[in-house]
Design a protein around this motif. Structure first.
Motif, PDB file in Angstrom:
ATOM      1  N   SER A 121       0.563  -1.065   0.058  1.00 47.54           N
ATOM      2  CA  SER A 121      -0.079   0.073  -0.041  1.00 47.54           C
ATOM      3  C   SER A 121       0.809   1.221   0.002  1.00 47.54           C
ATOM      4  O   SER A 121       0.427   2.247  -0.371  1.00 47.54           O
ATOM      5  N   CYS A 122       1.964   1.212   0.436  1.00 48.46           N
ATOM      6  CA  CYS A 122       3.039   2.138   0.414  1.00 48.46           C
ATOM      7  C   CYS A 122       4.147   2.193  -0.710  1.00 48.46           C
ATOM      8  O   CYS A 122       4.749   3.218  -0.757  1.00 48.46           O
ATOM      9  N   GLY A 123       3.685   1.528  -1.760  1.00 48.42           N
ATOM     10  CA  GLY A 123       4.423   1.269  -3.029  1.00 48.42           C
ATOM     11  C   GLY A 123       5.689   0.983  -2.950  1.00 48.42           C
ATOM     12  O   GLY A 123       6.741   1.006  -3.728  1.00 48.42           O
ATOM     13  N   CYS A 124       5.869  -0.140  -1.869  1.00 46.41           N
ATOM     14  CA  CYS A 124       7.172  -0.750  -1.782  1.00 46.41           C
ATOM     15  C   CYS A 124       7.006  -2.113  -1.959  1.00 46.41           C
ATOM     16  O   CYS A 124       6.025  -2.760  -1.894  1.00 46.41           O
ATOM     17  N   ARG A 125       8.164  -2.856  -2.448  1.00 45.07           N
ATOM     18  CA  ARG A 125       7.936  -4.173  -2.866  1.00 45.07           C
ATOM     19  C   ARG A 125       8.196  -5.302  -1.490  1.00 45.07           C
ATOM     20  O   ARG A 125       7.575  -6.245  -1.715  1.00 45.07           O
ATOM     21  N   ASN A 126       8.754  -4.723  -0.491  1.00 44.57           N
ATOM     22  CA  ASN A 126       8.693  -5.361   0.738  1.00 44.57           C
ATOM     23  C   ASN A 126       8.966  -4.211   1.836  1.00 44.57           C
ATOM     24  O   ASN A 126       9.191  -3.123   1.852  1.00 44.57           O
ATOM     25  N   GLU A 158      12.420  -2.442   1.798  1.00 41.76           N
ATOM     26  CA  GLU A 158      12.484  -1.113   1.052  1.00 41.76           C
ATOM     27  C   GLU A 158      11.606  -0.081   1.721  1.00 41.76           C
ATOM     28  O   GLU A 158      12.102   1.151   1.970  1.00 41.76           O
ATOM     29  N   LEU A 159      10.520  -0.490   2.383  1.00 34.11           N
ATOM     30  CA  LEU A 159       9.676   0.528   3.322  1.00 34.11           C
ATOM     31  C   LEU A 159      10.455   1.234   4.203  1.00 34.11           C
ATOM     32  O   LEU A 159      10.530   2.227   4.566  1.00 34.11           O
ATOM     33  N   MET A 160      11.350   0.337   4.802  1.00 29.55           N
ATOM     34  CA  MET A 160      12.093   0.852   5.915  1.00 29.55           C
ATOM     35  C   MET A 160      13.209   1.621   5.734  1.00 29.55           C
ATOM     36  O   MET A 160      13.731   2.659   6.400  1.00 29.55           O
ATOM     37  N   GLN A 161      13.923   1.245   4.578  1.00 26.64           N
ATOM     38  CA  GLN A 161      14.866   2.048   4.027  1.00 26.64           C
ATOM     39  C   GLN A 161      14.410   3.350   3.516  1.00 26.64           C
ATOM     40  O   GLN A 161      15.234   4.286   3.911  1.00 26.64           O
ATOM     41  N   ARG A 162      13.261   3.688   2.993  1.00 22.44           N
ATOM     42  CA  ARG A 162      12.701   4.991   2.710  1.00 22.44           C
ATOM     43  C   ARG A 162      12.313   5.924   3.857  1.00 22.44           C
ATOM     44  O   ARG A 162      12.562   7.104   3.776  1.00 22.44           O
ATOM     45  N   THR A 163      11.930   5.086   5.121  1.00 24.56           N
ATOM     46  CA  THR A 163      11.389   5.879   6.141  1.00 24.56           C
ATOM     47  C   THR A 163      12.638   6.174   6.837  1.00 24.56           C
ATOM     48  O   THR A 163      12.449   7.263   7.866  1.00 24.56           O
ATOM     49  N   THR A 164      13.469   5.421   6.973  1.00 23.20           N
ATOM     50  CA  THR A 164      14.682   5.645   7.962  1.00 23.20           C
ATOM     51  C   THR A 164      16.141   6.114   7.558  1.00 23.20           C
ATOM     52  O   THR A 164      16.962   6.529   8.090  1.00 23.20           O
ATOM     53  N   GLY A 165      16.251   5.696   5.830  1.00 27.83           N
ATOM     54  CA  GLY A 165      17.585   6.129   5.675  1.00 27.83           C
ATOM     55  C   GLY A 165      18.754   5.089   5.938  1.00 27.83           C
ATOM     56  O   GLY A 165      19.750   5.161   5.391  1.00 27.83           O
ATOM     57  N   ALA A 166      18.195   3.762   6.573  1.00 25.78           N
ATOM     58  CA  ALA A 166      19.160   2.937   6.901  1.00 25.78           C
ATOM     59  C   ALA A 166      19.593   1.836   5.796  1.00 25.78           C
ATOM     60  O   ALA A 166      18.793   1.866   4.842  1.00 25.78           O
ATOM     61  N   ALA A 167      20.627   1.243   5.895  1.00 26.69           N
ATOM     62  CA  ALA A 167      21.103   0.382   4.837  1.00 26.69           C
ATOM     63  C   ALA A 167      20.187  -1.071   4.776  1.00 26.69           C
ATOM     64  O   ALA A 167      19.933  -1.227   6.033  1.00 26.69           O
ATOM     65  N   PRO A 168      20.226  -1.737   3.751  1.00 30.87           N
ATOM     66  CA  PRO A 168      19.385  -2.845   3.693  1.00 30.87           C
ATOM     67  C   PRO A 168      19.773  -3.883   4.937  1.00 30.87           C
ATOM     68  O   PRO A 168      19.204  -4.517   5.161  1.00 30.87           O
ATOM     69  N   THR A 169      21.075  -4.103   4.919  1.00 28.74           N
ATOM     70  CA  THR A 169      21.662  -5.265   6.121  1.00 28.74           C
ATOM     71  C   THR A 169      21.139  -4.757   7.360  1.00 28.74           C
ATOM     72  O   THR A 169      21.152  -5.253   8.290  1.00 28.74           O
ATOM     73  N   THR A 170      21.205  -3.322   7.743  1.00 29.63           N
ATOM     74  CA  THR A 170      20.927  -2.672   9.109  1.00 29.63           C
ATOM     75  C   THR A 170      19.410  -3.294   9.105  1.00 29.63           C
ATOM     76  O   THR A 170      19.139  -3.753  10.433  1.00 29.63           O
ATOM     77  N   ILE A 171      18.458  -3.016   8.163  1.00 31.11           N
ATOM     78  CA  ILE A 171      17.209  -3.450   8.362  1.00 31.11           C
ATOM     79  C   ILE A 171      16.869  -4.984   8.668  1.00 31.11           C
ATOM     80  O   ILE A 171      16.148  -5.354   9.319  1.00 31.11           O
ATOM     81  N   LYS A 172      17.796  -5.462   7.774  1.00 27.33           N
ATOM     82  CA  LYS A 172      17.649  -7.168   7.936  1.00 27.33           C
ATOM     83  C   LYS A 172      18.132  -7.556   9.315  1.00 27.33           C
ATOM     84  O   LYS A 172      17.307  -8.509  10.055  1.00 27.33           O
ATOM     85  N   THR A 173      19.014  -6.691  10.001  1.00 30.82           N
ATOM     86  CA  THR A 173      19.247  -7.061  11.412  1.00 30.82           C
ATOM     87  C   THR A 173      18.244  -6.762  12.411  1.00 30.82           C
ATOM     88  O   THR A 173      17.695  -7.456  13.216  1.00 30.82           O
ATOM     89  N   TRP A 174      17.492  -5.492  12.117  1.00 30.51           N
ATOM     90  CA  TRP A 174      16.356  -5.165  12.803  1.00 30.51           C
ATOM     91  C   TRP A 174      15.220  -6.395  12.713  1.00 30.51           C
ATOM     92  O   TRP A 174      14.595  -6.450  13.636  1.00 30.51           O
ATOM     93  N   SER A 175      15.006  -6.836  11.589  1.00 28.31           N
ATOM     94  CA  SER A 175      13.860  -7.837  11.208  1.00 28.31           C
ATOM     95  C   SER A 175      14.342  -9.060  12.035  1.00 28.31           C
ATOM     96  O   SER A 175      13.325  -9.383  12.662  1.00 28.31           O
TER      97      SER A 175
END
Length: 495
Positions: free
Chosen positions: A76-81, A84-101
């Protein structure tokens, strides 16, 4: 009336504006020691709270992004997963967000079949995260070893470890007061000025490495039967890969078994500091200050590995390839080898197995310690003739050079003879003979980069001498590599 979310956002906006102004106005440069310490402690607490919020937010976003269609939050936010949504909202790297997940799964209270919340995998550590006692790094260090054994140990045993690690995240009363006169906090007390012996109360977090050690001890104690399965998993995971050469560098990645890594690290330590001496250049007949080794620790480790590989390839116990000892093959044209300019090629240096271009100096270095195989080809690539010229110092010559030089002859380099290479002072392709009076010991690093590191070598009256780089020794004096013979007082003959 403001909601809790609105209030939190307002407070965060005010905090961001305050801290941003402080940094932009460069107030830290004029802060006292106590102010700087307090600021670091408070910023650390803010960081841990922010990380906890992002871990929980990522977990919630993933829970709302299950299913299909526009009902998914990410879609619904136009992101594929969610990543990507957290990248766009936080500016964090994909690997960082994988760690958060991943950490979110450790502390998330999932919905059960009846709609009720089920306890998190590690409820005590969840509370430590949400209360700001640990951040992302601390949570990863504490939960990693325990989650790996979660399916092999009783749940009540795992709960004990969870509770013990959560209790280890802070002091008993969760806060301490720094007092200079008590001496209770060692060097911390020295940071408190006499005019302000007591600071405001601050929560001091446990170090991440401490949590990692504690978690590892608990995992080992709980999983007594896990050693062999773990070893089997490690055996399956062991890898070593060579990437594709780029910009003169071949990337390496992989996973080493602990004993292999320990052997490699021990070997690297031994080669880099074989006698426990401080590195640095110091002429034995000069009082000038030492010239320190300016290589990084990573560069020293690389050069030590190169030394070890050279020793292994030269060993009589090394396995043969096609009936011959393993040999590095470097291709270079006769013109390039003669002029010392242009390119050579190393076969099989990367994952492609093709020829990788290297400077001609690499060919000179390789040829200096091995045999030269010269291949003459026609314009169509046909091999017309091959000649092999042996330019290796024989066993008798090697023993004599070792007896004379003992170590790498560059002053301050203590690499012993058994880890050194034999260098032609006058290059072989320039007519230099393979003889004792034209050979010296050099470690891999000084041999490989002799053309560019500024050191010069000559042999005078059968004794090696070195000339330091001009930026270090402007006099460009030649110094012998051996100490002068001691002059003893003459003892009068007895009458």
């Amino acid at each position: 009336m403001e909601t809790s979310m609105e209030q939190a956002r307002k407070v965060m906006a005010e905090a961001i504006a305050t801290v941003t102004a402080l940094l932009q106005e460069n107030h830290l440069t004029t802060a006292s020691r106590t102010e700087l310490l307090d600021f670091a402690i408070d910023t650390g607490a803010l960081l841990r709270t922010a990380q906890a919020a992002l871990i929980v937010t990522t977990a919630e976003a993933e829970e709302r992004s299950t299913g299909a269609g526009q009902e998914r939050l990410d879609v619904s936010c136009g992101c594929r997963n969610v990543n990507e949504l957290m990248q766009r909202t936080t500016g964090a790297a994909p690997t960082t967000i994988k760690t958060w997940s991943r950490l979110g799964r450790m502390v998330r209270e999932d919905l059960g079949m009846t709609g009720e919340r089920r306890p998190a995998r590690f409820p005590a550590l969840r509370d430590a995260l949400l209360s700001g006692r640990i951040g992302a790094d601390g949570l990863a260090a504490a939960t990693g070893p325990l989650d790996a054994i979660r399916d092999r140990v009783p749940a009540d045993h795992l709960a004990l470890a969870d509770q013990a690690l959560a209790e280890a995240t802070t002091t008993e009363d969760e806060e301490i007061v720094l007092r200079e006169e008590s001496g209770e906090f060692g060097d911390w007390g020295a940071l408190i000025p006499d005019e302000n012996p007591i600071t405001a109360q601050r929560r001091v977090p446990v170090m991440t490495d401490t949590l990692r050690v504690h978690a590892g001890a608990w995992a080992t104690a709980l999983d007594q039967d896990g050693a062999e399965p773990q070893d089997e998993r490690a055996r399956q995971l062991r890898t070593l890969y060579f990437g594709t050469a780029q910009d003169g560098i071949v990337p390496v990645r992989g996973r080493l078994l602990p004993d292999v890594a320990a052997q490699l690290q021990t070997l690297i330590d031994a080669i880099n500091n074989p006698h426990g001496k401080e590195k640095g250049v110091r002429f034995r007949d000069s009082g000038e200050p030492a010239l320190n080794d300016d290589r990084t620790s990573g560069q020293r480790a690389h050069d030590a590995l190169a030394t070890a590989l050279t020793i292994a390839a030269a060993s009589s116990e090394a396995p043969t390839i096609g009936g011959a000892a393993p040999t590095l093959v470097v291709h270079v044209t006769e013109d390039s080898l003669t002029t010392g300019s242009g390119w050579a090629h190393v076969t099989g240096a990367d994952a492609t197995g093709t020829n990788v271009p290297v400077p001609v100096s690499v060919a000179n270095h390789t040829a200096c310690v091995g045999a030269v195989q010269r291949v003459i080809t026609g314009t169509n690539g046909r091999v017309l003739a091959t000649t092999i010229t042996d330019r290796i110092f024989n066993a008798t010559q090697r023993r004599a050079i070792i007896a004379r030089d003992h170590t790498c002859i560059i002053p301050g380099c203590h690499t012993p003879a058994r880890w050194c290479e034999f260098h032609h002072v006058t290059e072989w392709h320039d007519g230099g003979p393979t003889s004792i009076d034209n050979g010296v010991l050099l470690c891999w690093n000084h041999h490989r980069y002799l053309d560019t590191n500024g050191w010069h070598i000559r042999i005078k009256d059968g004794v090696p001498e070195v000339q330091a780089p001009d930026w270090y020794d402007h006099t460009q004096t030649w110094h012998p590599t051996r100490p002068p013979a001691p002059t003893l007082p003459r003892i009068p003959a007895r009458t």
